[in-house]
Design an enzyme around this catalytic site. Structure first.
Site, PDB file in Angstrom:
ATOM      1  N   ILE A   1     -22.105 -23.826 -36.941  1.00  0.00           N
ATOM      2  CA  ILE A   1     -22.373 -22.849 -35.886  1.00  0.00           C
ATOM      3  C   ILE A   1     -23.735 -22.278 -36.264  1.00  0.00           C
ATOM      4  CG2 ILE A   1     -21.016 -21.073 -37.130  1.00  0.00           C
ATOM      5  CD1 ILE A   1     -20.404 -19.751 -34.426  1.00  0.00           C
ATOM      6  N   SER A   2     -24.672 -22.251 -35.302  1.00  0.00           N
ATOM      7  CA  SER A   2     -26.035 -21.817 -35.625  1.00  0.00           C
ATOM      8  C   SER A   2     -26.047 -20.359 -36.074  1.00  0.00           C
ATOM      9  CB  SER A   2     -26.948 -21.961 -34.404  1.00  0.00           C
ATOM     10  OG  SER A   2     -27.051 -23.308 -34.022  1.00  0.00           O
TER      11      SER A   2
END
Ligand code: SAM
Length: 218
Positions: A67-68
């Site tokens: 997940i960024s």
């Protein structure tokens, strides 16, 4: 992974602090900050790791993907200047967190992921949270031509070059945001489609993304 959807004072407080941190780091778009303040990022984590959800870090989501980092999500979103009802193509659904941020801004989102496990998870989690984008499973390095043109295209994985086929799917006046570089680091690039075959390209800061893998990629 066991999911639990409870958003209590602890998580809401941590989310407010994250918004303040993003302001300090230079994010100024009020709508983007409001969206970050709304979407429960811990819903994308196993409960064991909820204490990591509001740190400004990328985090593993399985299948070697992440997940960024919230700053990266805010930075890319700010560059897109989303207007309500914008038709947005997102390449790399991943956890689906970025998708929710785009939808909070009023976008109609078409999102594609190549990893079947991540795809299966997001098609369950996002509707449960109340978000209903158009989901696709497959190689997004070729875009999603059957629904083109798009007002905005967002690539959330690092590309070795800018795929021509994606540019063709951008509406005139549309904007694409894509990290481009080698496996270790990429420059954030924004491209404005001025006319058919005419583009204005700006190169910005350096980031480190997982690779865009596919026919028009690594
Ligand atoms: N926006 C995501 C989020 O908030 O979780 C970021 C996820 S991660 C940084 C990038 C994602 O791009 C990964 O899930 C990866 O599997 C996906 N990806 C890589 N190459 C792709 C391709 N050709 N087509 C679709 N997805 C791809």
């Amino acid at each position: 992974m066991a999911y639990k959807f409870i958003d209590n004072y602890r998580e809401r407080g941590a989310r407010k602090q994250l918004v303040e941190l993003l302001k300090k780091r230079g994010i100024t778009d009020k709508n983007v900050l409001t969206a970050i303040g709304k979407v429960p990022r811990h819903y994308f984590f196993d409960e064991t790791f909820w204490n990591q959800a509001y740190k400004d870090i990328a985090f593993p989501i399985g299948d070697g993907q992440t997940i960024s980092q919230p700053y990266t999500v805010a930075y890319q979103t700010e560059l897109l200047h989303i207007k309500p009802a914008d038709k947005v193509l997102e390449i790399g659904t991943g956890s689906g967190y970025q998708t929710c941020i785009l939808m909070e801004l009023g976008a109609e989102v078409y999102t594609i992921e190549r990893q079947p496990n991540l795809y299966s998870r997001t098609i369950q989690v996002l509707p449960y949270m109340g978000y209903q984008p158009h989901f696709f499973l497959g190689d997004g390095s070729k875009g999603v031509p059957e629904h083109a043109p798009y007002d905005k295209i967002l690539v959330t994985a690092g590309a070795p070059f800018i795929p021509d086929i994606m540019l063709k799917q951008l509406r005139i006046g549309g904007v694409m945001v894509i990290p481009v570089g080698n496996e270790k680091e990429q420059k954030m690039v924004t491209i404005l489609k001025v006319a058919e075959q005419e583009y204005e390209r700006i190169e910005l800061d350096t980031f480190r993304f997982v690779p865009l893998v596919g026919d028009q990629a690594w």
